[in-house]
Design an enzyme around this catalytic site. Structure first.
Site, PDB file in Angstrom:
ATOM      1  N   HIS A 150      -3.304  -1.330   1.873  1.00  0.00           N
ATOM      2  CA  HIS A 150      -2.625  -1.294   3.178  1.00  0.00           C
ATOM      3  C   HIS A 150      -1.728  -2.522   3.288  1.00  0.00           C
ATOM      4  O   HIS A 150      -2.189  -3.656   3.171  1.00  0.00           O
ATOM      5  CB  HIS A 150      -3.647  -1.253   4.323  1.00  0.00           C
ATOM      6  CG  HIS A 150      -4.305   0.084   4.451  1.00  0.00           C
ATOM      7  ND1 HIS A 150      -5.622   0.238   4.783  1.00  0.00           N
ATOM      8  CD2 HIS A 150      -3.797   1.330   4.288  1.00  0.00           C
ATOM      9  CE1 HIS A 150      -5.902   1.544   4.821  1.00  0.00           C
ATOM     10  NE2 HIS A 150      -4.815   2.216   4.522  1.00  0.00           N
ATOM     11  N   GLU A 185      -2.245  -6.021   5.334  1.00  0.00           N
ATOM     12  CA  GLU A 185      -3.509  -6.757   5.238  1.00  0.00           C
ATOM     13  C   GLU A 185      -3.363  -7.929   4.266  1.00  0.00           C
ATOM     14  O   GLU A 185      -3.961  -7.969   3.200  1.00  0.00           O
ATOM     15  CB  GLU A 185      -4.623  -5.774   4.858  1.00  0.00           C
ATOM     16  CG  GLU A 185      -4.768  -4.690   5.927  1.00  0.00           C
ATOM     17  CD  GLU A 185      -5.646  -3.502   5.530  1.00  0.00           C
ATOM     18  OE1 GLU A 185      -6.264  -3.529   4.461  1.00  0.00           O
ATOM     19  OE2 GLU A 185      -5.692  -2.532   6.325  1.00  0.00           O
ATOM     20  N   ARG A 193       1.906  -0.347   7.422  1.00  0.00           N
ATOM     21  CA  ARG A 193       0.614  -0.093   6.773  1.00  0.00           C
ATOM     22  C   ARG A 193       0.742   0.744   5.492  1.00  0.00           C
ATOM     23  O   ARG A 193      -0.012   0.579   4.549  1.00  0.00           O
ATOM     24  CB  ARG A 193      -0.262   0.667   7.782  1.00  0.00           C
ATOM     25  CG  ARG A 193      -1.514   1.332   7.229  1.00  0.00           C
ATOM     26  CD  ARG A 193      -2.190   2.077   8.376  1.00  0.00           C
ATOM     27  NE  ARG A 193      -3.253   2.975   7.963  1.00  0.00           N
ATOM     28  CZ  ARG A 193      -4.539   2.641   7.940  1.00  0.00           C
ATOM     29  NH1 ARG A 193      -4.911   1.410   8.237  1.00  0.00           N
ATOM     30  NH2 ARG A 193      -5.449   3.519   7.600  1.00  0.00           N
ATOM     31  N   HIS A 253     -10.041  -4.845   2.282  1.00  0.00           N
ATOM     32  CA  HIS A 253      -9.164  -4.564   3.436  1.00  0.00           C
ATOM     33  C   HIS A 253      -9.360  -5.654   4.486  1.00  0.00           C
ATOM     34  O   HIS A 253     -10.221  -6.511   4.375  1.00  0.00           O
ATOM     35  CB  HIS A 253      -9.540  -3.218   4.073  1.00  0.00           C
ATOM     36  CG  HIS A 253      -9.220  -2.035   3.210  1.00  0.00           C
ATOM     37  ND1 HIS A 253      -8.168  -1.199   3.466  1.00  0.00           N
ATOM     38  CD2 HIS A 253      -9.822  -1.553   2.096  1.00  0.00           C
ATOM     39  CE1 HIS A 253      -8.117  -0.251   2.551  1.00  0.00           C
ATOM     40  NE2 HIS A 253      -9.117  -0.437   1.705  1.00  0.00           N
ATOM     41  N   GLU A 256     -13.945  -5.133   5.028  1.00  0.00           N
ATOM     42  CA  GLU A 256     -12.907  -5.505   6.000  1.00  0.00           C
ATOM     43  C   GLU A 256     -13.110  -6.995   6.246  1.00  0.00           C
ATOM     44  O   GLU A 256     -14.143  -7.403   6.776  1.00  0.00           O
ATOM     45  CB  GLU A 256     -13.075  -4.735   7.316  1.00  0.00           C
ATOM     46  CG  GLU A 256     -12.953  -3.215   7.198  1.00  0.00           C
ATOM     47  CD  GLU A 256     -11.512  -2.717   7.119  1.00  0.00           C
ATOM     48  OE1 GLU A 256     -10.579  -3.537   7.238  1.00  0.00           O
ATOM     49  OE2 GLU A 256     -11.339  -1.498   6.933  1.00  0.00           O
TER      50      GLU A 256
HETATM   51 ZN   LIG Z   1      -6.991  -1.274   5.216  1.00  0.00          ZN
END
Ligand SMILES: [Zn+2]
Ligand SMILES: *[C@@H]1O[C@H](CO)[C@@H](O)[C@H](O)[C@H]1NC(C)=O
Length: 404
Positions: free
Chosen positions: A171, A174, A224, A292, A368
């Site tokens: 993404h 990020e 993104r 992420h 994350e």
């Molecule tokens: Zn992501």
């Protein structure tokens, strides 16, 4: 309701032209408590309001970006519906300007007190590989816009050992994920992780979506997706595009959506070519780790179904142990759980494909990273090193677990 939907749409059209300035934009956190709230969030997403991630289900929050002229109408809409909300970022442009991006003074000479552009990150990989007898940079294909897709392979064994695969920055926005990943590469080659090279072969992709990443620097920091062309909209979500239970939930078939799954499974070279490379080594991989941001989570597959994997208990134990090791470094808390339990359904992600195709892989997680939303994707560069050190503590737990 109708007027606010039209307003959102106009805002979206405006967003898709010149370089985006986010002055006066705000991020609000919404927590839907009824099906009606959930539908309202889904509607906003469908007309082009930017969700930082989501839209979420009942009881879980969604962080949503509002342009200045949208704020009154949208908040009125939310208020009328009775949905809870809170302002999380009062001026998005300010947090974006606070991140700190630098250009390496000599090629490959990056550090972890700044963010760097793709060319500097690729130079760093080349420089590290040139200096090590064990490291090789592999170009596994080209992106939609013709950029190299690169990983670094670090093997003392001639690629016979159990393997560790780390994928970051699929993404585009990020940024923290490529920074901690290059930090890990550096520690493997010249730092505290060197002894791990006697146990494993490593395959590490620091920027899985290079077109999107560069676009976040040149044009829209909040981008993104990839940058492929689909009708009048650009890009698909490369983490909704993998060919395992593709389009079975939590993905959009609308090309303008931020979670557009692509015209077909593996339509995006960034996902397809990574998978093609992976097939050469997949049976040797013991840990697949997708990095992420943000939310501070360790996520277990699958994303396409709420059903738990057979190894759920072991996965949770290891993730909780990793979270404890991470917390011991700087006091930061990560939560562990299923993707669907903690976030929302999300089919077509890399971790689903890896575990679906290689069910004997010992551990497959997505993380994350920091934070929990005050900076969101725009984490200041002075948090790179603390984030990397705490993630390495967690990584060491995973590595110990998959050694045997
Ligand atoms: Zn992501
Ligand atoms: C990191 O690199 C940037 C760009 O080369 C440089 O300006 C900065 O001084 C470096 N920081 C440290 C701590 O070396």
């Amino acid at each position: 309701m109708k007027s606010f939907v039209i307003l959102c749409f106009l805002a979206f059209v405006a967003l898709s032209t010149a370089k985006v300035n986010y002055r006066g934009y705000k991020v609000y956190r919404f927590t839907p408590n009824t099906e009606e709230h959930v539908k309202l969030l889904a509607l906003l997403e469908s007309v082009g309001v930017k969700f930082w991630d989501g839209p979420s289900g009942i009881g879980r929050h969604s962080d949503v970006l509002f342009a200045p002229h949208q704020q009154t109408d949208l908040l009125e809409g939310a208020m009328t519906s009775g949905m809870e909300y809170e302002e999380y970022i009062s001026d998005v442009q300010s947090v974006m300007e606070n991140e700190r991006v630098a250009q390496a003074i000599t090629p490959g000479d990056i550090n972890w007190t700044n963010y760097f552009r793709l060319a500097d990150i690729y130079d760093f990989l080349d420089k590290k590989a040139a200096a090590s007898p064990y490291a090789t940079v592999v170009t596994y294909g080209k992106s939609s816009e013709g950029r190299d897709l690169k990983l670094i392979k670090i093997s003392k064994s001639g690629e016979t050992r159990p393997a560790i695969f780390i994928e970051a920055n699929i993404h585009a926005r990020e940024w923290i994920t490529n920074a901690v990943t290059t930090y890990i590469i550096n520690q493997l080659l010249t730092g505290t992780l060197q002894s791990r090279l006697d146990q494993f072969d490593f395959y590490i992709v620091p920027v899985a979506n290079p077109d999107g990443y560069e676009y976040t620097h040149t044009t829209d920091r909040a981008w993104r997706k990839t940058r492929s062309q689909v009708g009048s909209c650009r890009g698909a979500d490369p983490n909704r595009n993998w060919d395992y239970q593709w389009m079975t939930g939590g993905s959009s078939n609308q090309p303008c959506s931020d979670t557009y799954a692509g015209s077909k499974a593996f339509s995006e070279p960034e996902a397809r070519l990574l998978a093609d490379y992976y097939k050469n080594i997949g049976s040797r991989v013991r840990l697949y780790f997708a990095v992420h941001s943000y939310s501070q989570l360790f996520l277990l597959p699958f994303g396409y179904t709420a059903a738990r994997i057979p190894d759920y208990t072991r996965y949770m134990q290891v993730a909780n142990q990793a979270a404890a090791a991470l917390r011991a470094v700087n006091g930061i808390s990560f939560t562990s759980g299923n993707i669907v339990d903690l976030l929302y359904p999300a089919s077509g992600g890399s971790v689903d494909w890896v575990l679906g195709k290689y069910p004997s892989t010992r551990l497959v997680y997505a993380a994350e990273l920091r934070d929990t939303g005050r900076y969101g994707f725009n984490l200041p560069a002075n948090q790179i090193i603390p984030s990397a050190l705490e993630l390495i503590a967690a990584l060491n737990v995973f590595l110990d677990h998959v050694r045997t």
